[in-house]
Design a protein around this motif. Structure first.
Motif, PDB file in Angstrom:
ATOM      1  N   MET A   1       2.558   9.553  -7.281  1.00 45.94           N
ATOM      2  CA  MET A   1       3.877   9.737  -6.701  1.00 45.94           C
ATOM      3  C   MET A   1       4.566   8.376  -6.661  1.00 45.94           C
ATOM      4  SD  MET A   1       4.893  11.314  -2.954  1.00 45.94           S
ATOM      5  CE  MET A   1       3.405  10.771  -2.192  1.00 45.94           C
ATOM      6  N   ASP A   2       5.754   8.293  -7.251  1.00 46.46           N
ATOM      7  CA  ASP A   2       6.522   7.053  -7.279  1.00 46.46           C
ATOM      8  C   ASP A   2       7.582   7.118  -6.183  1.00 46.46           C
ATOM      9  OD1 ASP A   2       7.355   4.544  -8.216  1.00 46.46           O
ATOM     10  OD2 ASP A   2       8.866   5.463  -9.511  1.00 46.46           O
ATOM     11  N   ILE A   3       7.472   6.249  -5.202  1.00 50.62           N
ATOM     12  CA  ILE A   3       8.374   6.258  -4.050  1.00 50.62           C
ATOM     13  C   ILE A   3       9.210   4.992  -4.072  1.00 50.62           C
ATOM     14  CG2 ILE A   3       8.496   6.259  -1.530  1.00 50.62           C
ATOM     15  CD1 ILE A   3       5.864   7.838  -1.555  1.00 50.62           C
ATOM     16  N   LYS A   4      10.535   5.155  -4.025  1.00 50.40           N
ATOM     17  CA  LYS A   4      11.447   4.014  -4.041  1.00 50.40           C
ATOM     18  C   LYS A   4      11.476   3.357  -2.663  1.00 50.40           C
ATOM     19  CE  LYS A   4      16.193   2.786  -5.009  1.00 50.40           C
ATOM     20  NZ  LYS A   4      17.296   2.948  -4.098  1.00 50.40           N
ATOM     21  N   THR A   5      11.240   2.060  -2.646  1.00 47.29           N
ATOM     22  CA  THR A   5      11.291   1.316  -1.390  1.00 47.29           C
ATOM     23  C   THR A   5      12.197   0.105  -1.560  1.00 47.29           C
ATOM     24  OG1 THR A   5       9.343   0.008  -1.983  1.00 47.29           O
ATOM     25  CG2 THR A   5       8.956   2.018  -0.724  1.00 47.29           C
ATOM     26  N   ASP A   6      12.563  -0.493  -0.452  1.00 50.13           N
ATOM     27  CA  ASP A   6      13.448  -1.657  -0.486  1.00 50.13           C
ATOM     28  C   ASP A   6      12.681  -2.966  -0.375  1.00 50.13           C
ATOM     29  OD1 ASP A   6      16.172  -0.280  -0.441  1.00 50.13           O
ATOM     30  OD2 ASP A   6      15.119   0.693   1.211  1.00 50.13           O
ATOM     31  N   LEU A   7      11.469  -2.910   0.176  1.00 51.37           N
ATOM     32  CA  LEU A   7      10.646  -4.112   0.314  1.00 51.37           C
ATOM     33  C   LEU A   7       9.195  -3.675   0.407  1.00 51.37           C
ATOM     34  CD1 LEU A   7      10.660  -7.244   0.756  1.00 51.37           C
ATOM     35  CD2 LEU A   7      10.673  -6.766   3.209  1.00 51.37           C
ATOM     36  N   SER A   8       8.301  -4.465  -0.195  1.00 55.23           N
ATOM     37  CA  SER A   8       6.878  -4.173  -0.125  1.00 55.23           C
ATOM     38  C   SER A   8       6.172  -5.343   0.558  1.00 55.23           C
ATOM     39  CB  SER A   8       6.312  -3.965  -1.539  1.00 55.23           C
ATOM     40  OG  SER A   8       4.967  -3.581  -1.471  1.00 55.23           O
ATOM     41  N   LEU A   9       5.273  -5.016   1.471  1.00 54.08           N
ATOM     42  CA  LEU A   9       4.511  -6.013   2.217  1.00 54.08           C
ATOM     43  C   LEU A   9       3.038  -5.851   1.880  1.00 54.08           C
ATOM     44  CD1 LEU A   9       3.915  -8.036   4.562  1.00 54.08           C
ATOM     45  CD2 LEU A   9       3.952  -6.048   6.088  1.00 54.08           C
ATOM     46  N   ASP A  10       2.391  -6.937   1.472  1.00 55.51           N
ATOM     47  CA  ASP A  10       0.973  -6.901   1.154  1.00 55.51           C
ATOM     48  C   ASP A  10       0.176  -7.341   2.387  1.00 55.51           C
ATOM     49  OD1 ASP A  10      -1.602  -7.084   0.212  1.00 55.51           O
ATOM     50  OD2 ASP A  10      -1.083  -8.239  -1.579  1.00 55.51           O
ATOM     51  N   ALA A  11      -0.466  -6.369   3.044  1.00 57.76           N
ATOM     52  CA  ALA A  11      -1.298  -6.666   4.218  1.00 57.76           C
ATOM     53  C   ALA A  11      -2.747  -6.286   3.927  1.00 57.76           C
ATOM     54  CB  ALA A  11      -0.758  -5.918   5.433  1.00 57.76           C
ATOM     55  N   LYS A  12      -3.099  -6.248   2.635  1.00 61.36           N
ATOM     56  CA  LYS A  12      -4.464  -5.889   2.252  1.00 61.36           C
ATOM     57  C   LYS A  12      -5.438  -6.968   2.744  1.00 61.36           C
ATOM     58  CE  LYS A  12      -3.665  -5.469  -2.184  1.00 61.36           C
ATOM     59  NZ  LYS A  12      -2.365  -5.488  -2.788  1.00 61.36           N
ATOM     60  N   GLY A  13      -6.589  -6.530   3.234  1.00 56.37           N
ATOM     61  CA  GLY A  13      -7.616  -7.451   3.696  1.00 56.37           C
ATOM     62  C   GLY A  13      -7.423  -7.925   5.129  1.00 56.37           C
ATOM     63  N   LEU A  14      -6.321  -7.538   5.748  1.00 60.98           N
ATOM     64  CA  LEU A  14      -6.054  -7.955   7.123  1.00 60.98           C
ATOM     65  C   LEU A  14      -6.523  -6.884   8.103  1.00 60.98           C
ATOM     66  CD1 LEU A  14      -2.446  -9.380   6.685  1.00 60.98           C
ATOM     67  CD2 LEU A  14      -4.603 -10.634   6.672  1.00 60.98           C
ATOM     68  N   ALA A  15      -7.090  -7.315   9.213  1.00 64.63           N
ATOM     69  CA  ALA A  15      -7.553  -6.391  10.250  1.00 64.63           C
ATOM     70  C   ALA A  15      -6.554  -6.349  11.397  1.00 64.63           C
ATOM     71  CB  ALA A  15      -8.925  -6.835  10.756  1.00 64.63           C
ATOM     72  N   CYS A  16      -6.652  -5.311  12.196  1.00 64.22           N
ATOM     73  CA  CYS A  16      -5.791  -5.125  13.361  1.00 64.22           C
ATOM     74  C   CYS A  16      -5.824  -6.377  14.235  1.00 64.22           C
ATOM     75  CB  CYS A  16      -6.291  -3.912  14.143  1.00 64.22           C
ATOM     76  SG  CYS A  16      -5.292  -3.504  15.587  1.00 64.22           S
ATOM     77  N   PRO A  17      -4.718  -6.861  14.700  1.00 62.61           N
ATOM     78  CA  PRO A  17      -3.367  -6.300  14.702  1.00 62.61           C
ATOM     79  C   PRO A  17      -2.467  -6.870  13.599  1.00 62.61           C
ATOM     80  CG  PRO A  17      -3.403  -8.116  16.232  1.00 62.61           C
ATOM     81  CD  PRO A  17      -4.791  -8.035  15.611  1.00 62.61           C
ATOM     82  N   MET A  18      -3.033  -7.604  12.643  1.00 64.24           N
ATOM     83  CA  MET A  18      -2.211  -8.321  11.670  1.00 64.24           C
ATOM     84  C   MET A  18      -1.298  -7.438  10.807  1.00 64.24           C
ATOM     85  SD  MET A  18      -2.463 -11.312  12.610  1.00 64.24           S
ATOM     86  CE  MET A  18      -1.397 -11.992  11.359  1.00 64.24           C
ATOM     87  N   PRO A  19      -1.716  -6.237  10.350  1.00 59.49           N
ATOM     88  CA  PRO A  19      -0.761  -5.417   9.595  1.00 59.49           C
ATOM     89  C   PRO A  19       0.504  -5.093  10.415  1.00 59.49           C
ATOM     90  CG  PRO A  19      -2.973  -4.646   9.171  1.00 59.49           C
ATOM     91  CD  PRO A  19      -3.072  -5.664  10.286  1.00 59.49           C
ATOM     92  N   ILE A  20       0.331  -4.860  11.717  1.00 59.31           N
ATOM     93  CA  ILE A  20       1.484  -4.578  12.589  1.00 59.31           C
ATOM     94  C   ILE A  20       2.330  -5.833  12.768  1.00 59.31           C
ATOM     95  CG2 ILE A  20       2.205  -3.896  14.920  1.00 59.31           C
ATOM     96  CD1 ILE A  20       1.026  -1.583  13.328  1.00 59.31           C
ATOM     97  N   VAL A  21       1.688  -6.955  12.997  1.00 61.65           N
ATOM     98  CA  VAL A  21       2.413  -8.220  13.195  1.00 61.65           C
ATOM     99  C   VAL A  21       3.260  -8.519  11.965  1.00 61.65           C
ATOM    100  CG1 VAL A  21       2.127 -10.717  13.462  1.00 61.65           C
ATOM    101  CG2 VAL A  21       0.744  -9.150  14.834  1.00 61.65           C
TER     102      VAL A  21
END
Length: 189
Positions: A1-21
């Motif tokens: 599924m190709d979803i159009k977005t305006d910005l992409s954030l790479d939070a791979k490898g990060l543990a809570c709470p860093m993806p939220i931060v």
């Protein structure tokens, strides 16, 4: 599924709470109504992002899993809930439900493509509000056009645009998808 977005954030490898931060920080870089894609590998990020988006007033659209990567989609809050409607032909969700099988009715969903991808009325045609000026000619002018968005604000603006372009039977659906209880589908079903 190709979803159009305006910005992409790479939070791979990060543990809570860093993806939220990082998500909170990235939301400052997009405009109201735009969609942020958050790439994460922390399995807890799904519940965390959904809860954070709700508490911050943003719209959590959903998550797509691709292998070990979770792709989360969040639409930045806008003031659309508080804006006044101006288009005079308005129908409610129940009236829209009653015309879904009418061959002379066309349901136009003007939400962002990511919103549409995660949940939409099966018969709906997707043309995001920002693309409507360029794509209005794709619509059948002989049909009654029922315009739907999340709350009725974008659909109000879209209905006005269509009338300006010569469409005669245009109806704004209020409250729209935020309170739709009829059948829905998604692009990944």
């Amino acid at each position: 599924m190709d979803i159009k977005t305006d910005l992409s954030l790479d939070a791979k490898g990060l543990a809570c709470p860093m993806p939220i931060v990082k998500t909170k920080k990235s939301m400052k870089d997009i405009e109201a109504g735009q969609v942020l894609e958050v790439l994460a590998t922390d399995k807890g990020s799904k519940a965390d992002l959904a809860a954070w988006a709700k508490s911050a007033g943003h719209q959590y659209l959903g998550t797509v899993e691709e292998g070990d990567v979770l792709k989360h989609y969040v639409r930045k809050a806008s003031d659309e809930d508080s804006q006044e409607t101006k288009h005079d032909k308005v129908v409610n969700n129940e009236e829209l439900q009653n015309v879904r099988s009418d061959e002379n009715a066309l349901i136009l969903d003007v939400r962002e493509s990511a919103e549409y991808a995660f949940e939409h009325i099966p018969e709906a045609t997707s043309i995001p509000l920002g693309e409507l000026d360029d794509r209005a000619d794709e619509l059948d002018r002989s049909k009654k056009v029922y315009v739907v968005c999340r709350t009725g604000n974008r659909s109000d603006m879209a209905a006005q645009k269509l009338v300006e372009k010569g469409f005669e039977n245009v109806y704004n659906v209020v409250p729209g998808m935020s309170e739709w209880s009829g059948d829905t589908t998604s692009l990944n079903k």
